[in-house]
Design a protein around this motif. Structure first.
Motif, PDB file in Angstrom:
ATOM      1  N   ALA A  23       0.963  -1.314   0.056  1.00  0.00           N
ATOM      2  CA  ALA A  23       0.247  -0.014   0.271  1.00  0.00           C
ATOM      3  C   ALA A  23       0.947   1.246   0.125  1.00  0.00           C
ATOM      4  O   ALA A  23       1.101   1.929  -0.546  1.00  0.00           O
ATOM      5  CB  ALA A  23      -0.556  -0.428   1.260  1.00  0.00           C
ATOM      6  N   GLU A  24       1.917   1.241   0.674  1.00  0.00           N
ATOM      7  CA  GLU A  24       2.827   2.216   0.730  1.00  0.00           C
ATOM      8  C   GLU A  24       3.336   2.055  -0.407  1.00  0.00           C
ATOM      9  O   GLU A  24       4.101   3.924  -0.988  1.00  0.00           O
ATOM     10  CB  GLU A  24       3.899   2.209   1.760  1.00  0.00           C
ATOM     11  CG  GLU A  24       4.529   3.351   2.536  1.00  0.00           C
ATOM     12  CD  GLU A  24       5.664   3.421   3.539  1.00  0.00           C
ATOM     13  OE1 GLU A  24       6.190   3.969   3.054  1.00  0.00           O
ATOM     14  OE2 GLU A  24       5.272   2.338   4.029  1.00  0.00           O
ATOM     15  N   MET A  25       4.120   1.048  -1.467  1.00  0.00           N
ATOM     16  CA  MET A  25       4.607   1.478  -2.290  1.00  0.00           C
ATOM     17  C   MET A  25       3.951   1.510  -3.749  1.00  0.00           C
ATOM     18  O   MET A  25       4.388   2.902  -4.055  1.00  0.00           O
ATOM     19  CB  MET A  25       4.966   0.356  -2.508  1.00  0.00           C
ATOM     20  CG  MET A  25       6.147  -0.418  -3.755  1.00  0.00           C
ATOM     21  SD  MET A  25       6.161  -1.837  -3.970  1.00  0.00           S
ATOM     22  CE  MET A  25       4.964  -2.572  -4.223  1.00  0.00           C
ATOM     23  N   VAL A  26       2.602   1.339  -3.298  1.00  0.00           N
ATOM     24  CA  VAL A  26       1.681   2.354  -4.983  1.00  0.00           C
ATOM     25  C   VAL A  26       1.368   4.100  -4.104  1.00  0.00           C
ATOM     26  O   VAL A  26       0.461   4.431  -5.238  1.00  0.00           O
ATOM     27  CB  VAL A  26       0.866   1.343  -5.140  1.00  0.00           C
ATOM     28  CG1 VAL A  26       1.569   0.163  -5.325  1.00  0.00           C
ATOM     29  CG2 VAL A  26      -0.619   0.641  -3.666  1.00  0.00           C
ATOM     30  N   GLY A  27       1.620   4.212  -3.531  1.00  0.00           N
ATOM     31  CA  GLY A  27       0.979   5.872  -2.700  1.00  0.00           C
ATOM     32  C   GLY A  27      -0.131   5.628  -2.282  1.00  0.00           C
ATOM     33  O   GLY A  27      -1.125   6.873  -2.540  1.00  0.00           O
ATOM     34  N   SER A  28      -1.071   4.479  -1.602  1.00  0.00           N
ATOM     35  CA  SER A  28      -2.143   4.542  -1.329  1.00  0.00           C
ATOM     36  C   SER A  28      -2.276   5.617  -0.520  1.00  0.00           C
ATOM     37  O   SER A  28      -1.151   5.794   0.698  1.00  0.00           O
ATOM     38  CB  SER A  28      -2.589   3.831  -0.333  1.00  0.00           C
ATOM     39  OG  SER A  28      -3.986   3.441  -0.109  1.00  0.00           O
ATOM     40  N   ILE A  29      -3.882   6.542  -0.039  1.00  0.00           N
ATOM     41  CA  ILE A  29      -3.986   7.460   1.165  1.00  0.00           C
ATOM     42  C   ILE A  29      -4.960   7.321   1.478  1.00  0.00           C
ATOM     43  O   ILE A  29      -5.675   7.999   2.359  1.00  0.00           O
ATOM     44  CB  ILE A  29      -4.173   8.776  -0.181  1.00  0.00           C
ATOM     45  CG1 ILE A  29      -5.787   8.638  -0.709  1.00  0.00           C
ATOM     46  CG2 ILE A  29      -3.349   9.631  -0.825  1.00  0.00           C
ATOM     47  CD1 ILE A  29      -6.637   9.507  -1.386  1.00  0.00           C
ATOM     48  N   LYS A  30      -5.279   5.542   1.570  1.00  0.00           N
ATOM     49  CA  LYS A  30      -6.652   5.451   2.278  1.00  0.00           C
ATOM     50  C   LYS A  30      -5.120   5.027   3.791  1.00  0.00           C
ATOM     51  O   LYS A  30      -4.745   4.007   3.688  1.00  0.00           O
ATOM     52  CB  LYS A  30      -7.065   3.880   2.269  1.00  0.00           C
ATOM     53  CG  LYS A  30      -8.281   4.050   2.823  1.00  0.00           C
ATOM     54  CD  LYS A  30      -9.425   4.932   2.303  1.00  0.00           C
ATOM     55  CE  LYS A  30     -10.816   4.298   3.450  1.00  0.00           C
ATOM     56  NZ  LYS A  30     -11.450   5.141   3.197  1.00  0.00           N
TER      57      LYS A  30
END
Length: 433
Positions: free
Chosen positions: A335-342
Motif C-alpha cells: 500500500a505504501e509502495m503504490v502511494g495509497s492515501i487510505k
C-alpha cells in the motif's frame, strides 16, 4: 334436600314478586317487565335464571361482541348465551361449595381495570353501561363468576400440574427437528360436548358463531364469552404454532383459508373448535448470525484534472495489485509502495451495514483476495478481505418459559373441561325456553 330446594325456590319467587310489586308501585309500565322477570329461563340445581337475566346478558353480549341489535340476531344467539349463563351459575355454585369468596374490593378493582382499558373516567362504568340500557349488575355477575372460578382453578387445579424439565426438552427437540415447517398464527374458540346427545346442538352453535363473526362480531369477545379453552380468557389467542403440531383435521381446515378467515367447525377431542387464521409464515430453518467482515483498503488518488492516460494507468495498477500481495501480512508494504492515501489498518464492519455499492462488491470476495477496482469520486479503490466471521446458522427456538406455559395451558384446558363436564353431569338443569 328436596325440602331445602323447595324453600330456596320459594324464597327466589318471593324476591322476584317483590321486585315486580316495587316496579308496579313506582308508576312504570310494569306488566310486560313483571312477566319477563317472573318467567323462568332455566333452573340450575335449585337456582333460577330468569328471562330478565337472559335479556340483560343478551344486551351485554351483543354490545361487547359488536353484534347488530336485531331480533333475528338475538334469536340466533339466545341459546348459546343461556348455555353460558348456566355454566356461570354452575361455576358459582361450585366455588361457593369450595368456600371461594370474591370481595367487593376485587369487583371494584376489576371494574376500574375495565375503565382503564376502555379509557373511561374512574367510576363511570355504571353510567356508560346504563346509557346503553345494560344493567351494571350484569357485568358484576360476570366478573364475580370469572374471578371466583379463576381462584378455584388456581387453588385446586393448577397445583396438580407439574411440568418437568424433560418434557420441555422433548418439546424443544421436536420443534428443532421440524425447523423449516410452515407456521400459523391462530386464535381459537372451543365448544365442549359433554354428552353424545349434544353433538348436533354444539355443531349448530359453532356454525352460528362463525356466521356472527363473518358479519362483524368480535372474535376475541366471543371467545371470552363462550370458549371452553384456557385461551378464552385471552380472547382465544393461541399464537404461532407449527403445522405438524395441529391435528390432521385442523391442518386440513387451516390450509383452505386465508389470513383473517375462519375455519369450518373442526371436530376435536371433547368438542368443536373454530380457528381464526391471523397470519402464515415459512418457519425459517435458521436465523444467521450477522456477518462481520475485516477489510483493508488501498485508494489510488485521482483529481479532477487527471487525464485519461493517468486514469488508465491507475486502473492497470489496481488490477495488478493482487499479483504483488499474497496475504494480508504483506498489505502495508505494498500500500505504501503504490502511494495509497487510505489507512491500511484493518477495519471491521457488519456486512449488512456497509455502503450498498461496496457491499455488492466484497460480499463474494474470498478470504485473502482482492476485490475488483471500484471507481470512487477521489480515486480508485481495491479492497482485500482479511477476515470473515459470523453468518452461521442459529436455530430459532422458543424459550423454555414459553414452552412450559404452553404445556401448562394445554393441560389446564383439559382439566377444566373435565371438571366442568363432571359438574354438568351431576347437576339438575331444567331449561324452560
Amino acid at each position: 334436600m328436596i325440602n331445602g330446594s323447595i324453600m330456596n325456590l320459594c324464597k327466589t319467587f318471593v324476591l322476584i314478586t317483590s321486585v315486580s310489586i316495587l316496579t308496579l308501585f313506582a308508576g312504570q309500565s310494569a306488566n310486560s317487565t313483571a312477566q319477563s322477570v317472573q318467567r323462568i329461563a332455566a333452573i340450575v340445581n335449585d337456582e333460577l335464571i330468569t328471562e330478565y337475566d337472559l335479556e340483560a346478558r343478551l344486551k351485554f353480549v351483543m354490545f361487547s361482541t359488536r353484534l347488530p341489535n336485531k331480533q333475528e340476531v338475538r334469536k340466533r344467539i339466545r341459546l348459546q348465551v343461556l348455555r353460558s349463563l348456566i355454566d356461570e351459575k354452575l361455576r358459582l355454585q361450585e366455588t361457593r361449595r369450595r368456600n371461594i369468596v370474591v370481595s367487593k374490593r376485587e369487583i371494584k378493582r376489576a371494574k376500574h381495570l375495565i375503565e382503564r382499558q376502555n379509557r373511561l373516567p374512574k367510576n363511570t362504568l355504571g353510567q356508560f353501561l346504563g346509557a346503553r340500557n345494560i344493567p351494571v349488575e350484569t357485568l358484576e355477575a360476570r366478573l364475580r363468576a370469572t374471578l371466583a372460578w379463576t381462584k378455584l382453578v388456581r387453588k385446586r387445579l393448577r397445583p396438580r400440574i407439574t411440568i418437568g424439565e424433560d418434557e420441555i426438552d422433548e418439546v424443544i427437540d421436536r420443534i428443532r427437528s421440524r425447523q423449516g415447517e410452515k407456521e400459523f398464527n391462530l386464535n381459537e374458540i372451543l365448544l365442549s360436548i359433554d354428552h353424545p346427545t349434544e353433538e348436533a346442538s354444539v355443531y349448530k352453535m359453532a356454525l352460528r358463531i362463525i356466521k356472527q363473526v363473518r358479519v362483524g362480531a368480535d372474535f376475541s369477545a366471543i371467545a371470552r364469552q363462550f370458549s371452553q379453552s384456557a385461551t378464552g380468557a385471552a380472547g382465544g389467542k393461541v399464537g404461532w404454532i407449527q403445522e405438524s403440531e395441529l391435528s390432521s383435521a385442523a391442518r386440513k381446515a387451516v390450509s383452505k383459508i386465508k389470513p383473517g378467515e375462519l375455519t369450518t367447525p373442526i371436530r376435536a377431542v371433547g368438542g368443536y373448535q373454530i380457528l381464526m387464521l391471523k397470519d402464515v409464515r415459512k418457519g425459517e430453518e435458521a436465523l444467521r448470525t450477522p456477518v462481520i467482515i475485516g477489510l483493508r483498503q488501498i485508494l489510488l488518488p485521482l483529481h479532477n484534472s487527471s487525464t485519461a492516460s493517468e486514469i488508465k494507468a491507475k486502473l492497470n495498477l489496481a488490477n495488478n495489485i493482487d499479483k504483488k500481495i499474497k496475504s494480508c501480512a504483506e498489505f502495508n508494504v505494498v500500500a505504501e509502495m503504490v502511494g495509497s492515501i487510505k489507512s491500511t489498518k484493518l477495519a471491521r464492519y457488519r456486512l449488512d451495514q456497509l455502503n450498498p455499492r461496496i457491499r455488492s462488491v466484497v460480499k463474494t470476495v474470498s478470504l485473502g483476495k482482492f476485490s475488483r477496482p471500484i471507481r470512487m469520486s477521489n480515486g480508485i479503490m481495491v479492497i482485500m478481505v482479511c477476515e470473515r466471521k459470523g453468518g452461521h446458522k442459529k436455530q430459532k427456538l422458543p424459550s423454555r418459559t414459553a414452552v412450559s406455559e404452553r404445556l401448562l395451558r394445554d393441560r389446564l384446558t383439559l382439566m377444566i373441561r373435565r371438571y366442568m363436564r363432571d359438574i354438568r353431569l351431576s347437576a339438575i338443569i331444567d331449561i324452560r325456553v
